[in-house]
Design a protein around this motif. Structure first.
Motif, PDB file in Angstrom:
ATOM      1  N   ARG A 132       0.578  -1.237  -0.096  1.00 38.68           N
ATOM      2  CA  ARG A 132       0.073   0.022  -0.055  1.00 38.68           C
ATOM      3  C   ARG A 132       0.704   1.378  -0.032  1.00 38.68           C
ATOM      4  NH1 ARG A 132      -5.280   0.242   0.950  1.00 38.68           N
ATOM      5  NH2 ARG A 132      -5.279   2.280   2.012  1.00 38.68           N
ATOM      6  N   VAL A 133       1.930   1.244   0.672  1.00 36.50           N
ATOM      7  CA  VAL A 133       2.735   2.339   0.822  1.00 36.50           C
ATOM      8  C   VAL A 133       3.557   2.664  -0.562  1.00 36.50           C
ATOM      9  CG1 VAL A 133       4.957   3.323   1.916  1.00 36.50           C
ATOM     10  CG2 VAL A 133       3.276   2.372   3.342  1.00 36.50           C
ATOM     11  N   GLN A 134       4.042   1.500  -1.030  1.00 35.05           N
ATOM     12  CA  GLN A 134       4.811   1.662  -2.400  1.00 35.05           C
ATOM     13  C   GLN A 134       3.783   1.996  -3.446  1.00 35.05           C
ATOM     14  OE1 GLN A 134       5.910  -2.318  -4.058  1.00 35.05           O
ATOM     15  NE2 GLN A 134       7.964  -1.141  -4.127  1.00 35.05           N
ATOM     16  N   LYS A 135       2.524   1.781  -3.474  1.00 35.82           N
ATOM     17  CA  LYS A 135       1.886   1.983  -4.558  1.00 35.82           C
ATOM     18  C   LYS A 135       1.363   3.859  -4.387  1.00 35.82           C
ATOM     19  CE  LYS A 135      -0.599  -2.275  -4.967  1.00 35.82           C
ATOM     20  NZ  LYS A 135      -1.907  -3.107  -4.854  1.00 35.82           N
ATOM     21  N   GLY A 136       1.536   4.097  -3.072  1.00 32.09           N
ATOM     22  CA  GLY A 136       0.893   5.397  -2.714  1.00 32.09           C
ATOM     23  C   GLY A 136      -0.383   5.671  -2.590  1.00 32.09           C
ATOM     24  N   SER A 137      -1.197   4.483  -1.940  1.00 31.71           N
ATOM     25  CA  SER A 137      -2.167   4.576  -1.428  1.00 31.71           C
ATOM     26  C   SER A 137      -2.453   5.403  -0.415  1.00 31.71           C
ATOM     27  CB  SER A 137      -2.805   3.060  -1.117  1.00 31.71           C
ATOM     28  OG  SER A 137      -2.807   2.069  -2.269  1.00 31.71           O
ATOM     29  N   GLN A 138      -3.690   5.786  -0.056  1.00 28.61           N
ATOM     30  CA  GLN A 138      -4.130   6.729   1.055  1.00 28.61           C
ATOM     31  C   GLN A 138      -3.959   5.709   2.434  1.00 28.61           C
ATOM     32  OE1 GLN A 138      -7.842   8.684   0.780  1.00 28.61           O
ATOM     33  NE2 GLN A 138      -6.801  10.678   0.933  1.00 28.61           N
ATOM     34  N   LEU A 139      -3.184   6.090   3.428  1.00 32.19           N
ATOM     35  CA  LEU A 139      -3.170   5.599   4.787  1.00 32.19           C
ATOM     36  C   LEU A 139      -4.077   6.034   5.685  1.00 32.19           C
ATOM     37  CD1 LEU A 139       0.638   5.137   4.566  1.00 32.19           C
ATOM     38  CD2 LEU A 139      -1.038   3.471   3.787  1.00 32.19           C
ATOM     39  N   VAL A 140      -4.531   5.540   6.836  1.00 30.12           N
ATOM     40  CA  VAL A 140      -5.243   5.992   7.698  1.00 30.12           C
ATOM     41  C   VAL A 140      -4.353   5.907   9.239  1.00 30.12           C
ATOM     42  CG1 VAL A 140      -7.434   6.045   9.183  1.00 30.12           C
ATOM     43  CG2 VAL A 140      -7.320   5.118   6.736  1.00 30.12           C
ATOM     44  N   CYS A 141      -4.394   6.834   9.909  1.00 30.52           N
ATOM     45  CA  CYS A 141      -3.704   6.915  11.280  1.00 30.52           C
ATOM     46  C   CYS A 141      -4.533   6.362  12.166  1.00 30.52           C
ATOM     47  CB  CYS A 141      -3.207   8.166  11.560  1.00 30.52           C
ATOM     48  SG  CYS A 141      -2.398   8.311  13.258  1.00 30.52           S
ATOM     49  N   PRO A 142      -3.998   5.040  12.854  1.00 31.31           N
ATOM     50  CA  PRO A 142      -5.012   4.342  13.828  1.00 31.31           C
ATOM     51  C   PRO A 142      -5.190   5.515  15.073  1.00 31.31           C
ATOM     52  CG  PRO A 142      -2.700   3.531  13.848  1.00 31.31           C
ATOM     53  CD  PRO A 142      -2.856   4.537  12.490  1.00 31.31           C
ATOM     54  N   TYR A 143      -4.079   6.349  15.532  1.00 33.51           N
ATOM     55  CA  TYR A 143      -4.323   7.222  16.633  1.00 33.51           C
ATOM     56  C   TYR A 143      -5.303   8.404  16.366  1.00 33.51           C
ATOM     57  CZ  TYR A 143      -0.144   4.585  17.176  1.00 33.51           C
ATOM     58  OH  TYR A 143       0.614   3.582  17.448  1.00 33.51           O
ATOM     59  N   CYS A 144      -5.080   9.038  15.376  1.00 34.00           N
ATOM     60  CA  CYS A 144      -6.084  10.474  15.003  1.00 34.00           C
ATOM     61  C   CYS A 144      -6.934  10.252  13.788  1.00 34.00           C
ATOM     62  CB  CYS A 144      -5.063  11.542  15.065  1.00 34.00           C
ATOM     63  SG  CYS A 144      -4.027  11.550  13.462  1.00 34.00           S
TER      64      CYS A 144
ATOM     65  N   THR B 238      -6.424  10.650  10.940  1.00 35.82           N
ATOM     66  CA  THR B 238      -6.164  11.293   9.626  1.00 35.82           C
ATOM     67  C   THR B 238      -5.666  10.469   8.414  1.00 35.82           C
ATOM     68  OG1 THR B 238      -5.002  12.999  10.914  1.00 35.82           O
ATOM     69  CG2 THR B 238      -4.271  13.221   8.759  1.00 35.82           C
ATOM     70  N   LEU B 239      -6.530  10.943   7.316  1.00 35.08           N
ATOM     71  CA  LEU B 239      -5.987  10.247   5.851  1.00 35.08           C
ATOM     72  C   LEU B 239      -4.787  10.962   5.261  1.00 35.08           C
ATOM     73  CD1 LEU B 239      -9.647  10.014   4.248  1.00 35.08           C
ATOM     74  CD2 LEU B 239      -8.102   8.029   5.270  1.00 35.08           C
ATOM     75  N   PHE B 240      -3.905  10.033   5.002  1.00 33.56           N
ATOM     76  CA  PHE B 240      -2.551  10.532   4.486  1.00 33.56           C
ATOM     77  C   PHE B 240      -1.778   9.804   3.310  1.00 33.56           C
ATOM     78  CE2 PHE B 240      -1.060   8.009   8.003  1.00 33.56           C
ATOM     79  CZ  PHE B 240       0.163   7.817   7.836  1.00 33.56           C
ATOM     80  N   LYS B 241      -0.932  10.165   2.597  1.00 29.38           N
ATOM     81  CA  LYS B 241      -0.073   9.416   1.749  1.00 29.38           C
ATOM     82  C   LYS B 241       1.233   9.583   2.240  1.00 29.38           C
ATOM     83  CE  LYS B 241      -2.634   9.916  -2.349  1.00 29.38           C
ATOM     84  NZ  LYS B 241      -2.896   9.813  -3.777  1.00 29.38           N
ATOM     85  N   SER B 242       2.036   8.330   2.235  1.00 27.11           N
ATOM     86  CA  SER B 242       3.203   8.397   2.839  1.00 27.11           C
ATOM     87  C   SER B 242       4.308   8.945   1.728  1.00 27.11           C
ATOM     88  CB  SER B 242       3.846   6.730   2.805  1.00 27.11           C
ATOM     89  OG  SER B 242       5.197   6.782   3.225  1.00 27.11           O
ATOM     90  N   THR B 243       5.267   9.845   2.625  1.00 24.48           N
ATOM     91  CA  THR B 243       6.272  10.395   1.801  1.00 24.48           C
ATOM     92  C   THR B 243       7.641   9.596   1.687  1.00 24.48           C
ATOM     93  OG1 THR B 243       6.979  11.435   3.435  1.00 24.48           O
ATOM     94  CG2 THR B 243       5.353  12.849   2.491  1.00 24.48           C
ATOM     95  N   GLN B 244       7.419   8.211   2.295  1.00 22.79           N
ATOM     96  CA  GLN B 244       8.806   7.449   2.104  1.00 22.79           C
ATOM     97  C   GLN B 244       8.800   6.864   0.683  1.00 22.79           C
ATOM     98  OE1 GLN B 244       7.569   4.528   5.133  1.00 22.79           O
ATOM     99  NE2 GLN B 244       9.735   4.657   5.999  1.00 22.79           N
ATOM    100  N   ARG B 245       9.824   6.873   0.321  1.00 24.01           N
ATOM    101  CA  ARG B 245      10.360   6.120  -0.999  1.00 24.01           C
ATOM    102  C   ARG B 245      11.068   4.717  -0.498  1.00 24.01           C
ATOM    103  NH1 ARG B 245       6.804   6.900  -4.019  1.00 24.01           N
ATOM    104  NH2 ARG B 245       6.305   9.099  -4.147  1.00 24.01           N
ATOM    105  N   LEU B 246      10.185   3.702  -0.953  1.00 23.11           N
ATOM    106  CA  LEU B 246      10.770   2.159  -0.550  1.00 23.11           C
ATOM    107  C   LEU B 246      11.472   1.725  -1.790  1.00 23.11           C
ATOM    108  CD1 LEU B 246       7.676   1.337   1.489  1.00 23.11           C
ATOM    109  CD2 LEU B 246       9.944   2.201   2.299  1.00 23.11           C
TER     110      LEU B 246
END
Length: 56
Positions: A34-46, A48-56
């Motif tokens: 999911r991170v590699q595809k650039g999919s939207q991620l959900v923070c389990p704490y707050c 928030t919807l976001f996309k990772s800025t990590q390049r793997l």
């Protein structure tokens, strides 16, 4: 005749990676694929919807 190459590739694709939330800065684990595809991620704490800025 072992077919370990394909199995290793599959396992590597499905492992979890830590991504910091841009809102609360806490690390959460998300699927590598999911991170590699650039999919939207959900923070389990707050939540928030976001996309990772990590390049793997």
């Amino acid at each position: 005749m072992p077919m370990s190459g394909r199995k290793n590739t599959q396992a590597r694709r499905n492992h979890l990676v830590k991504c910091p939330c841009p809102n609360c800065s806490k690390d959460s684990e998300h699927s590598f694929s999911r991170v590699q595809k650039g999919s939207q991620l959900v923070c389990p704490y707050c939540s928030t919807l976001f996309k990772s800025t990590q390049r793997l």
